[in-house]
Scaffold this active site. Structure first.
Site, PDB file in Angstrom:
ATOM      1  N   ASP A  17      28.096  11.746  40.998  1.00  0.00           N
ATOM      2  CA  ASP A  17      27.016  11.928  41.957  1.00  0.00           C
ATOM      3  C   ASP A  17      25.616  12.056  41.372  1.00  0.00           C
ATOM      4  O   ASP A  17      24.721  11.256  41.650  1.00  0.00           O
ATOM      5  CB  ASP A  17      27.323  13.128  42.868  1.00  0.00           C
ATOM      6  CG  ASP A  17      27.882  14.339  42.110  1.00  0.00           C
ATOM      7  OD1 ASP A  17      27.911  14.309  40.863  1.00  0.00           O
ATOM      8  OD2 ASP A  17      28.287  15.309  42.770  1.00  0.00           O
ATOM      9  N   GLU A  67      26.747  21.925  33.322  1.00  0.00           N
ATOM     10  CA  GLU A  67      26.560  23.098  34.174  1.00  0.00           C
ATOM     11  C   GLU A  67      25.508  24.043  33.593  1.00  0.00           C
ATOM     12  O   GLU A  67      24.712  24.641  34.336  1.00  0.00           O
ATOM     13  CB  GLU A  67      27.888  23.840  34.358  1.00  0.00           C
ATOM     14  CG  GLU A  67      28.971  23.057  35.083  1.00  0.00           C
ATOM     15  CD  GLU A  67      28.708  22.903  36.575  1.00  0.00           C
ATOM     16  OE1 GLU A  67      27.697  23.441  37.072  1.00  0.00           O
ATOM     17  OE2 GLU A  67      29.517  22.249  37.244  1.00  0.00           O
TER      18      GLU A  67
END
EC number: 3.2.1.-
Length: 603
Positions: free
Chosen positions: A327, A190
């Site tokens: 993903d 992140e």
């Protein structure tokens, strides 16, 4: 280039008596970035309440000077040489009519106004906090306490030509202290996509070198997480122990594959811009492991959701998906190939073999009342009975349409472009067939026996709904189950009813528009934007929705008091760009990281 003068200009200004007092009052680093235009004055940073977690600190500038426990003997450099002449990605657009331009620009302006409303509230109520709380006002820290929304939105401010706001935000961003954090543990993935990607894109767009300097500062911190015996990173990283040198680091034996495999684009761009090979070397070592084991997993071509970086084992688990937790691993293969100018053929191989396995084992056509020619990306698990497909659709997986279309263009594969269209149309279909026009987080479908057309069979559909409900009795009232679960026709279950302002569907719609030139995608985007605005708008900004199928006392679905930074960084940016001139952030000039930060491709 933003007009942020170097220090020598400020010295000249300081000689003017009327400005001298003001300059002495400015912070050194803010002074180095003082815009020539006069931005709106910043709101004061909110004070920490007694109930909030206090910040913990490491010594300033520690990351650059910290002793390395496992030094590298050699570095794998960024490939040099003239980039290949890659196929064009974008459609060759023809001039639009005056009427079409008026409609497009009106819609673009409405998206911009939605962004400005959110930004103003963030500025007034949560300045320098990670997120705005869009219902209660105020802010919260969720990603290190480093003003995630501010850094994430820098390039959006530039793209939307909000230059005064950009200048003010750039001044504030340069003053963020990455030697202190509100969190004991830092999520390396992140931090990379939001902060490193945010600074890099803002620099690539504006040319302001202070933002590149800030990207290097973040990059120095991130590299410390790679200081392990085998140089695999610790992605949920106890930075405080690392800073204190309490113990030598060892990578974990359990990691989500997306967190390990989704650092390449940002690290590569940082090495390209600085000439410092350490960041490219770090991700090149990870790529080598993925490459070596691609054919050895339980579904050859794909990697499981869970991997073991400690043993460098990417094969042991049996769960596979293109959705959450995997993903961006797959998303980055074609993008990294483009960012490297086609000079590393490994990324083409990783893309082509993983997409071939995805087509065979993960993609499915749902059974719909109208026989819609659409696809979704599902999940698969390998057990003693072989490969079992799960017809689960995730909003997160909606990125896959854009991935297939982009890869299809870069590698001259028209079949992949068509698959990208069907995947994108699938997510549009899911939006249009939900009661409020917004797709929830996770749903289930009844898959067709093959990806060929299959007729709507009410009995087969009812049986699938009963199975998902945990009831196989012939006496079960299917109508009651459908009403109770609020299932639109074609959906067999809604596993997670939230919409948290996610961008993946509009991301693929935007990419398909830019690749095909089909203006139908602009119409679909406008419908999506209006639907999202209708159910997420609050007094201050936009809020996540806890159940898109429910109706609250105000006649709208109930909201949650969250507005993640990707609403400003991704969702609204893609809505704005689909109504922009096609040459604004051209896909032939930029690569978007998974947080929608555009990084410049080599020319």
């Amino acid at each position: 280039m933003i007009l942020l003068p170097p220090r020598r200009v400020l010295i000249v200004v300081a000689l003017a008596g009327t400005a001298l007092l003001l300059l002495y009052q400015l912070h050194d680093r803010a002074t180095a970035l003082l815009p020539q235009s006069s931005p709106t004055s910043a709101s004061p940073q909110q004070t920490t309440s007694p109930n909030e977690k206090p910040s913990v600190s490491a010594p300033t500038s520690f990351w650059k000077t910290r002793q390395t426990h496992y030094p590298l003997q050699r570095l794998n450099p960024v490939p040099t040489g003239k980039p290949k002449l890659l196929p064009l990605v974008q459609h060759q657009f023809t001039p639009e009519s005056v009427q079409d331009a008026e409609v497009r620009l009106s819609r673009q302006q409405q998206v911009k106004e939605a962004f400005k409303r959110c930004w103003t509230s963030y500025h007034e109520k949560a300045w320098m906090r990670d997120e705005l709380s869009p219902i209660s006002g105020g802010g919260r820290d969720t990603f290190g306490g480093w003003a995630a929304s501010l850094v994430d939105a820098l390039d959006t401010l530039w793209i939307m030509e909000l230059k005064d706001d950009f200048n003010e935000a750039a001044v504030a961003a340069v003053d963020i202290d990455f030697s202190t954090s509100t969190d004991e543990t830092i999520n390396i993935f992140e931090t990379t996509i939001r902060y490193l990607g945010g600074f890099l894109a803002a620099y690539d767009l504006s040319g302001e070198t202070q933002l590149l300097t800030k990207a290097v500062e973040v990059g120095e911190m991130l590299l410390v997480a790679f200081d392990t015996p085998n140089h695999m990173p610790i992605t949920r990283w106890d930075w405080k122990k690392a800073a204190a040198g309490v113990e030598k680091q060892v990578p974990p034996d359990f990691m989500l594959v997306s967190e390990l495999g989704s650092l390449s684009v940002e690290f590569t761009r940082l090495s390209q811009l600085t000439g410092d090979q350490r960041w490219y070397d770090a991700i090149d070592r990870i790529t080598t492991v993925f490459d070596q084991q691609q054919a050895k997993t339980k579904i050859p071509g794909l990697w499981p959701v869970v991997v073991n970086p400690q043993k460098q084992d990417m094969t042991f688990d049996g769960g596979f998906t293109l959705g959450g937790m995997s993903d961006s691993l797959y998303e980055y293969f074609a993008k990294e190939y483009a960012l490297l100018g086609g000079l590393v053929p490994t990324y083409q191989k990783l893309y082509e073999q993983s997409m071939a396995a995805s087509i065979e084992h993960l993609l499915f056509r749902p059974t719909t009342p109208t026989g819609a020619d659409i696809l979704f990306g599902g999940d698969a698990r390998v057990d003693d009975n072989g490969i079992v497909q799960e017809p689960r659709g995730q909003h997160l997986t909606c990125f896959a349409g854009g991935m297939f279309a982009l890869g299809g263009r870069l590698f001259s594969n028209s079949e992949h472009v068509e698959i990208g269209r069907k995947l994108t149309d699938g997510c549009i279909w899911a939006y249009e067939n939900m009661p409020r026009g917004v797709m929830p987080e996770i749903v289930h479908f009844l898959p067709c026996p093959s990806r060929a057309y299959c007729a709507w069979d009410p009995a087969r559909y009812d049986a699938a709904v009963l199975e998902r409900a945990g009831s196989t009795s012939v006496n079960s009232n299917i109508e009651d189950i459908i009403v109770q679960k609020r299932l639109p026709p074609g959906f067999t279950d809604i596993d997670d009813r939230r919409y948290i302002l996610r961008p993946e569907a509009i991301e693929s719609v935007f990419i398909m528009y830019r690749i095909t030139g089909d203006r139908t995608y602009q119409e679909k985007a406008w419908q999506m934007f209006q639907s999202i605005q209708n159910i997420t708008t609050t007094e201050f900004a936009n809020a996540a929705v806890s159940d898109v199928t429910a109706t609250g006392i105000d006649g709208l679905p109930p909201k949650d008091n969250r507005m993640e930074s990707f609403w400003l960084a991704e969702t609204l940016k893609y809505f704005y760009l689909i109504f922009s001139e096609p040459n604004l952030i051209s896909l032939d000039e930029y690569v978007f990281n998974t947080e929608a930060h555009p990084l410049r491709r080599p020319s």
